[in-house]
Design a protein around this motif. Structure first.
Motif, PDB file in Angstrom:
ATOM      1  N   PHE A 491       3.044 -33.733 -25.733  1.00  0.00           N
ATOM      2  CA  PHE A 491       4.015 -32.678 -26.065  1.00  0.00           C
ATOM      3  C   PHE A 491       3.648 -31.403 -25.319  1.00  0.00           C
ATOM      4  O   PHE A 491       2.504 -30.960 -25.334  1.00  0.00           O
ATOM      5  CB  PHE A 491       4.017 -32.442 -27.577  1.00  0.00           C
ATOM      6  CG  PHE A 491       5.064 -31.466 -28.041  1.00  0.00           C
ATOM      7  CD1 PHE A 491       6.347 -31.902 -28.346  1.00  0.00           C
ATOM      8  CD2 PHE A 491       4.770 -30.123 -28.157  1.00  0.00           C
ATOM      9  CE1 PHE A 491       7.315 -31.011 -28.772  1.00  0.00           C
ATOM     10  CE2 PHE A 491       5.729 -29.225 -28.583  1.00  0.00           C
ATOM     11  CZ  PHE A 491       7.002 -29.669 -28.892  1.00  0.00           C
ATOM     12  N   VAL A 492       4.647 -30.793 -24.644  1.00  0.00           N
ATOM     13  CA  VAL A 492       4.422 -29.547 -23.905  1.00  0.00           C
ATOM     14  C   VAL A 492       4.965 -28.356 -24.676  1.00  0.00           C
ATOM     15  O   VAL A 492       4.254 -27.384 -24.916  1.00  0.00           O
ATOM     16  CB  VAL A 492       5.056 -29.627 -22.493  1.00  0.00           C
ATOM     17  CG1 VAL A 492       4.861 -28.301 -21.756  1.00  0.00           C
ATOM     18  CG2 VAL A 492       4.444 -30.781 -21.707  1.00  0.00           C
ATOM     19  N   GLY A 493       6.240 -28.411 -25.098  1.00  0.00           N
ATOM     20  CA  GLY A 493       6.767 -27.308 -25.887  1.00  0.00           C
ATOM     21  C   GLY A 493       8.276 -27.296 -25.955  1.00  0.00           C
ATOM     22  O   GLY A 493       8.961 -27.872 -25.114  1.00  0.00           O
ATOM     23  N   THR A 502      13.376 -29.729 -25.071  1.00  0.00           N
ATOM     24  CA  THR A 502      11.916 -29.768 -25.185  1.00  0.00           C
ATOM     25  C   THR A 502      11.334 -30.411 -23.936  1.00  0.00           C
ATOM     26  O   THR A 502      11.942 -31.310 -23.340  1.00  0.00           O
ATOM     27  CB  THR A 502      11.495 -30.570 -26.430  1.00  0.00           C
ATOM     28  OG1 THR A 502      11.943 -29.892 -27.594  1.00  0.00           O
ATOM     29  CG2 THR A 502       9.985 -30.734 -26.514  1.00  0.00           C
ATOM     30  N   LEU A 503      10.140 -29.964 -23.542  1.00  0.00           N
ATOM     31  CA  LEU A 503       9.417 -30.563 -22.420  1.00  0.00           C
ATOM     32  C   LEU A 503       8.318 -31.474 -22.944  1.00  0.00           C
ATOM     33  O   LEU A 503       7.576 -31.111 -23.853  1.00  0.00           O
ATOM     34  CB  LEU A 503       8.793 -29.473 -21.535  1.00  0.00           C
ATOM     35  CG  LEU A 503       9.744 -28.625 -20.693  1.00  0.00           C
ATOM     36  CD1 LEU A 503       8.956 -27.573 -19.930  1.00  0.00           C
ATOM     37  CD2 LEU A 503      10.550 -29.483 -19.727  1.00  0.00           C
ATOM     38  N   LEU A 510       7.018 -34.805 -15.610  1.00  0.00           N
ATOM     39  CA  LEU A 510       7.424 -33.875 -16.660  1.00  0.00           C
ATOM     40  C   LEU A 510       8.888 -34.131 -16.972  1.00  0.00           C
ATOM     41  O   LEU A 510       9.723 -34.206 -16.064  1.00  0.00           O
ATOM     42  CB  LEU A 510       7.215 -32.434 -16.202  1.00  0.00           C
ATOM     43  CG  LEU A 510       7.429 -31.331 -17.252  1.00  0.00           C
ATOM     44  CD1 LEU A 510       6.347 -31.411 -18.324  1.00  0.00           C
ATOM     45  CD2 LEU A 510       7.401 -29.958 -16.587  1.00  0.00           C
ATOM     46  N   TYR A 511       9.208 -34.283 -18.259  1.00  0.00           N
ATOM     47  CA  TYR A 511      10.565 -34.616 -18.674  1.00  0.00           C
ATOM     48  C   TYR A 511      11.111 -33.532 -19.597  1.00  0.00           C
ATOM     49  O   TYR A 511      10.371 -32.987 -20.432  1.00  0.00           O
ATOM     50  CB  TYR A 511      10.599 -35.953 -19.421  1.00  0.00           C
ATOM     51  CG  TYR A 511      10.149 -37.133 -18.590  1.00  0.00           C
ATOM     52  CD1 TYR A 511      11.054 -37.868 -17.838  1.00  0.00           C
ATOM     53  CD2 TYR A 511       8.806 -37.515 -18.574  1.00  0.00           C
ATOM     54  CE1 TYR A 511      10.646 -38.958 -17.086  1.00  0.00           C
ATOM     55  CE2 TYR A 511       8.382 -38.590 -17.818  1.00  0.00           C
ATOM     56  CZ  TYR A 511       9.308 -39.307 -17.083  1.00  0.00           C
ATOM     57  OH  TYR A 511       8.903 -40.392 -16.332  1.00  0.00           O
ATOM     58  N   MET A 512      12.414 -33.254 -19.446  1.00  0.00           N
ATOM     59  CA  MET A 512      13.127 -32.409 -20.390  1.00  0.00           C
ATOM     60  C   MET A 512      14.003 -33.315 -21.238  1.00  0.00           C
ATOM     61  O   MET A 512      14.808 -34.088 -20.707  1.00  0.00           O
ATOM     62  CB  MET A 512      13.989 -31.367 -19.660  1.00  0.00           C
ATOM     63  CG  MET A 512      14.721 -30.415 -20.598  1.00  0.00           C
ATOM     64  SD  MET A 512      15.565 -29.082 -19.720  1.00  0.00           S
ATOM     65  CE  MET A 512      16.817 -30.028 -18.811  1.00  0.00           C
ATOM     66  N   VAL A 513      13.841 -33.234 -22.565  1.00  0.00           N
ATOM     67  CA  VAL A 513      14.560 -34.132 -23.469  1.00  0.00           C
ATOM     68  C   VAL A 513      15.350 -33.324 -24.481  1.00  0.00           C
ATOM     69  O   VAL A 513      14.991 -32.191 -24.823  1.00  0.00           O
ATOM     70  CB  VAL A 513      13.591 -35.095 -24.204  1.00  0.00           C
ATOM     71  CG1 VAL A 513      12.804 -35.915 -23.222  1.00  0.00           C
ATOM     72  CG2 VAL A 513      12.656 -34.329 -25.133  1.00  0.00           C
TER      73      VAL A 513
END
Length: 713
Positions: A491-493, A502-503, A510-513
């Motif tokens: 979990f990034v933030g 969320t990243l 690196l994924y944006m979801v």
């Protein structure tokens, strides 16, 4: 005036008759004291195998030991004439008189393990001694021999087999459903089995241990016969522990003594310990304690050793400790616990103090310098070592991926490029961790909580063809790569709460979801998993169904296109839900009272409470959006609406000025719930479908690609 007579108080009940319990009930109660779970049965049988002089022990497990637990050894075996007594209570080859308890040198002695196992499972024994020409096979139930097949006699049957004994336990706790339902999932029970075998493998390094799952070609645990405890620790617990190990021996006579216990002195003792120095910092204390070669627990010894490390390790860090104590059998009482998990011995305080002093002195001579290994975040760099003497300031360090057993920089033959290094440490800071956030679920403490332990959720038993088909379709839609990303992400933030973005990181990407879309899919699957067996979320006081629906209809746009007034729409929805009150209560734990109050809602995840501001919208949508006339579509659409209600999507998305201080606290609390509850639950429960890849999961960066960009500059 009318006089009122007080009714006479009822007479107290008479004494109940005392009855003798049935023998089968007595045995089943006794079995519950010995066999708590598959791992406790394994511990008893491992000790029997070691008592038999085995040098090789192989274990096969199915469904965490609940379906199958098989232990095969090459020990001395069991005589055929003794097989009829093998599973009876209090039958043993290790005791003759009560005085024998004072000089026990074996693991088992009461003769209850196999008897207890036979009362809660189907037990089969195959055994062969060196003098036998063949092996003998016997089946047991409730402590006595039974036919292995219908039409056979219960007598042991000749069969092929090697020297030694094989114990086969099937369907453990099949006749005690309460105990069976109290067990954890098969993976956790299997982890407990591995933990027991690992500890015995360390202490019995001259014995070969193998443990694997049924049907698997490769074992999860495999140790060769060696003669060095430190080698066993290295193989079983890894090089990161082994390279930081210290060794000390002490005894009743002097420190650094390896002398055996004096047989003539009942107060003589000796101890040997392997423990980590100040460089190793584990998340949880790993404490292996053996007293007279028996794996036991002692909170007093554990607390004493932890107090030594409290002044050496940072808060939240723990050591690895293996301690073996040998005492005169006359000074040990092994018969104080049904599973022999605890023992009492003479001069306990003095012995603990002497051992603790020896460990502390050894640590004091090694803790003058501490080594830190670090690497810059994501962008790599060469792992370095820095030695600082005296009192060092606490520093944050990232772990370098790969085996800790790596040579020094000068010895590296092939350098690993920085773009191929992956940040894998869960201790790294997230975007939201710059300011501590209090756990919003707790009101009795201001300390931040960083982890939530999720309760296991089991699939409910359901015979509806429609639910079975929906579960099959959910499994069919599974996208393996996306599910792997979710289960093993870092979990990034949260980067945009209003748009639910969320990243997360997985490997080098690196994924944006869209966390709301992922959560909605997870809650749909949880609703499907628990169909007909939901926990209940009680509303107190219960709100009016009509009032809630009316609130939602009043703010809903486009209702005029239905050709009905708002009041007519409210009446239609309320009537629809009231007509189906019994079905909603039976299948979904959704209770609406006869007077039209909403009493309970289905609770899909006990650690998470949905936003009840969305409840009016849920009730309004249940009217027109659920296909009530078709069973499968009804269940599916209802659970979809329920999942949307549970998702953290905001009620309204509007452009607003910068949030004030109170709003910022709410946003931080919501971000905490998203990270520590929802994403934690997704790792455990979400079987991600391919449809999420269309709009809700986007790769925004790749470490190798970024390096290519910088190389061109």
């Amino acid at each position: 005036m009318t006089s009122h007579r007080r009714s006479p108080s009822p007479e107290p009940p008479g004494p109940r008759a005392i009855r003798r319990l049935h023998e089968s009930l007595i045995n089943r109660i006794a079995a519950g004291e010995i066999i708590h779970r598959p791992a406790s049965a394994l511990k008893e049988l491992l000790e029997n195998s070691l008592d038999a002089g085995s040098t090789s022990i192989q274990v096969i497990v199915k469904d965490g030991g609940m379906k199958l637990l098989q232990i095969q050894d090459n020990g001395c075996g069991i005589r055929k004439d003794d097989l009829s007594l093998l599973a009876e209570r209090f039958t043993t080859s290790k005791l003759t008189t009560f005085s024998d308890l004072s000089k026990l040198t074996t693991y088992g002695f009461r003769g209850e393990a196999l008897a207890s196992i036979s009362h809660v499972s189907h037990l089969t024994v195959i055994t062969k001694t060196k003098s036998d020409t063949c092996a003998w096979k016997a089946a047991y139930a409730d402590g006595v021999l039974v036919p292995s097949k219908a039409g056979y006699t219960p007598d042991p049957k000749p069969c092929a087999g090697n020297n030694g004994t094989t114990i086969i336990i099937e369907d453990m706790f099949y006749n005690t459903p309460t105990r069976l339902s109290a067990l954890r999932g098969s993976s956790e029970e299997y982890a407990r089995i591995l933990d027991v075998m690992t500890k015995y493998s360390v202490h019995n390094s001259k014995v070969s241990f193998v443990c694997k799952k049924s049907g698997s070609m490769s074992p999860e645990l495999s140790t060769p016969s060696c003669s060095d405890t430190s080698l066993a620790i290295r193989q079983l617990y890894g090089h990161s522990i082994a390279k930081e190990l210290l060794h000390v021996t002490t005894s009743s006579t002097s420190n650094d003594s390896t002398e055996a216990v004096d047989e003539d002195d009942p107060e003589a003792w000796s101890a040997e310990a392997y423990f980590t120095n100040a460089n190793y910092q584990g998340k949880k204390t790993a404490f292996l304690l053996f007293i007279n070669h028996r794996l036991v627990e002692s909170s007093r010894i554990k607390r004493s050793i932890e107090s030594i490390y409290s002044g050496i390790l940072p808060k939240g860090s723990s050591p690895f400790v293996y301690l073996s104590i040998n005492l005169d059998p006359r000074s040990v009482d092994v018969n104080v616990h049904p599973t022999k998990r605890e023992v009492h011995f003479l001069n306990e305080e003095a012995i603990i103090e002497r051992i603790s002093d020896a460990i502390q002195q050894k640590l004091a001579g090694q803790s003058q310098s501490r080594v830190f290994e670090y690497q810059t975040l994501l962008t790599g760099g060469i792992a370095q070592s820095a030695s600082r003497k005296g009192k060092e300031k606490e520093t944050n360090a990232d772990e370098v991926e790969g085996d800790d057993d790596r040579p020094s920089t000068s010895q590296v033959a092939k350098k690993v490029l920085s773009q191929h290094k992956v940040r894998t440490s869960l201790q790294d800071r997230t975007l939201d961790s710059m300011i501590p956030v209090t756990d919003p679920l707790r009101t009795d403490s201001d300390e931040p909580t960083t982890a939530i332990r999720l309760r296991d959720i089991k699939e409910s038993t359901c015979h509806f063809a429609s639910i079975k088909e929906l579960r099959r379709l959910a499994t069919k839609r599974l996208h393996h790569d996306l599910t792997e990303i979710i289960k093993k992400h870092t979990f990034v933030g949260v980067i945009d709460s209003s748009r639910c973005l969320t990243l997360i990181q997985h490997n080098k990407n690196l994924y944006m979801v869209n966390h709301a879309a992922l959560a909605e899919e997870m809650f749909y699957q949880l609703a499907l998993l628990q169909f007909g067996d939901y926990n209940r979320l009680k509303l107190d006081p219960p709100p009016s169904l009509r009032m809630l629906v009316k609130l939602a209809v009043e703010v809903e746009e486009g209702t005029e296109r239905s050709g009905m007034s708002k009041d007519e729409i409210v009446d239609r929805i309320v009537e629809t839900l009231m007509d189906r009150r019994e079905m909603l209560l039976e299948y979904f734990s959704f209770e609406i009272s006869e007077t039209g109050d909403v009493r309970t809602l289905p609770h899909l995840l006990r650690e998470y409470t949905p936003n009840l501001d969305k409840l009016p919208m849920l009730l309004m949508r249940l009217g027109p959006q659920v296909h009530w006339e078709s069973e499968q579509e009804c269940f599916s659409s209802f659970m979809r609406e329920l999942a949307y209600f549970y998702s953290p999507a905001p009620l309204f998305v509007v452009s607003a000025p910068a949030p004030d201080e109170g709003e910022q606290v709410k946003l931080k609390a919501e971000a905490w719930r998203i990270q520590n509850i929802l994403f934690h639950a997704m790792r455990k429960y979400l079987a991600a479908p391919k449809s999420l890849l269309e709009n809700d999961v986007v790769q925004v960066a790749s470490l190798p690609d970024l390096y290519r960009v910088f190389e061109r500059c």
